[in-house]
Design a protein around this motif. Structure first.
Motif, PDB file in Angstrom:
ATOM      1  N   ALA A 153       0.839  -1.209   0.000  1.00 48.94           N
ATOM      2  CA  ALA A 153       0.000   0.000   0.000  1.00 48.94           C
ATOM      3  C   ALA A 153       0.870   1.254   0.000  1.00 48.94           C
ATOM      4  O   ALA A 153       0.589   2.218  -0.720  1.00 48.94           O
ATOM      5  CB  ALA A 153      -0.935  -0.004   1.206  1.00 48.94           C
ATOM      6  N   ALA A 154       1.946   1.247   0.784  1.00 45.75           N
ATOM      7  CA  ALA A 154       2.857   2.394   0.815  1.00 45.75           C
ATOM      8  C   ALA A 154       3.533   2.582  -0.539  1.00 45.75           C
ATOM      9  O   ALA A 154       3.667   3.718  -1.026  1.00 45.75           O
ATOM     10  CB  ALA A 154       3.901   2.210   1.913  1.00 45.75           C
ATOM     11  N   ARG A 171       2.323   1.624  -3.466  1.00 38.67           N
ATOM     12  CA  ARG A 171       1.292   2.111  -4.391  1.00 38.67           C
ATOM     13  C   ARG A 171       1.111   3.624  -4.246  1.00 38.67           C
ATOM     14  O   ARG A 171       1.112   4.360  -5.232  1.00 38.67           O
ATOM     15  CB  ARG A 171      -0.030   1.395  -4.117  1.00 38.67           C
ATOM     16  N   ASN A 172       0.993   4.107  -3.004  1.00 43.41           N
ATOM     17  CA  ASN A 172       0.811   5.539  -2.766  1.00 43.41           C
ATOM     18  C   ASN A 172       2.016   6.339  -3.255  1.00 43.41           C
ATOM     19  O   ASN A 172       1.859   7.400  -3.865  1.00 43.41           O
ATOM     20  CB  ASN A 172       0.551   5.807  -1.288  1.00 43.41           C
ATOM     21  N   LEU A 173       3.206   5.825  -2.997  1.00 43.82           N
ATOM     22  CA  LEU A 173       4.420   6.503  -3.443  1.00 43.82           C
ATOM     23  C   LEU A 173       4.473   6.578  -4.967  1.00 43.82           C
ATOM     24  O   LEU A 173       4.776   7.637  -5.538  1.00 43.82           O
ATOM     25  CB  LEU A 173       5.651   5.752  -2.906  1.00 43.82           C
ATOM     26  N   ILE A 206       1.943   6.509  -7.029  1.00 40.47           N
ATOM     27  CA  ILE A 206       0.906   7.444  -7.490  1.00 40.47           C
ATOM     28  C   ILE A 206       1.402   8.876  -7.374  1.00 40.47           C
ATOM     29  O   ILE A 206       1.278   9.666  -8.317  1.00 40.47           O
ATOM     30  CB  ILE A 206      -0.415   7.228  -6.715  1.00 40.47           C
ATOM     31  N   TRP A 207       2.001   9.209  -6.217  1.00 40.15           N
ATOM     32  CA  TRP A 207       2.515  10.577  -6.042  1.00 40.15           C
ATOM     33  C   TRP A 207       3.633  10.883  -7.026  1.00 40.15           C
ATOM     34  O   TRP A 207       3.679  11.968  -7.614  1.00 40.15           O
ATOM     35  CB  TRP A 207       2.991  10.797  -4.600  1.00 40.15           C
TER      36      TRP A 207
END
Length: 176
Positions: free
Chosen positions: A129-130, A132-134, A136-137
């Motif tokens: 999840a971390a 994925r978020n990274l 995306i950013w």
């Protein structure tokens, strides 16, 4: 997307291997009689409150349960068909809801046993999840910087054309 996909697959395969190792370790402890099943069960219940503990079940073929970490939760609903598949293939990987599960055969003192194990990879999933978020950013920032650079380069590249256009507008019939 490729980085994310490779990491998801690697996490999953690594966790399946860990499940198999944990299953064999618990089965070995149970079958060797080195640890009392009641103590193993108690350790499982205590650990379950703090970490994602592996639920292990040991069977004697074809379908006789010898040990179960916790009958009340029973993540894997074993069936005779599943046991036959494990005996035939020696190792299967599958999912039960959010849990990853394995079914393996295990030889101990010349006898064959079937072990099933299931757990949720809380640590691995939070890392995914971390990631994925990274990603995306980084994608949003990268696309924004690319758009800004494209705008600036387009202005610089078309500046001479704009200048010619403005001068062409100033030319009157008298100047021609």
């Amino acid at each position: 997307v490729s980085v994310f996909y490779v990491n998801v697959q690697t996490r999953s395969q690594t966790f399946y291997r860990s499940l198999e190792q944990e299953a064999v370790t618990k089965a070995h402890l149970f079958l060797s009689g080195k640890i009392n099943p009641a103590i193993m069960h108690s350790v499982y219940l205590n650990n379950k409150n703090f970490i994602s503990e592996v639920e292990v079940v040991v069977y004697k073929p074809p379908f006789h349960m010898l040990y179960h970490d916790e009958l009340q939760s029973d993540i894997i609903k074993e069936t005779p068909e599943m046991m036959q598949k494990i005996l035939k293939e020696k190792r299967i990987h599958f999912r039960v809801g959010k849990y990853q599960a394995v079914g393996i055969t295990y030889r101990f003192h010349g006898k064959q046993y079937i072990i099933t194990a299931a757990a949720y990879d809380q640590y691995g999933m939070s890392n995914i999840a971390a990631l994925r978020n990274l990603l995306i950013w980084f994608s949003i920032i990268g696309i924004s910087l690319l758009a800004l650079a494209g705008y600036i380069l387009a202005r610089v590249a078309f500046a001479p054309v704009k200048e010619l256009s403005e001068e062409a507008e100033n030319i009157t019939a008298k100047d021609i």
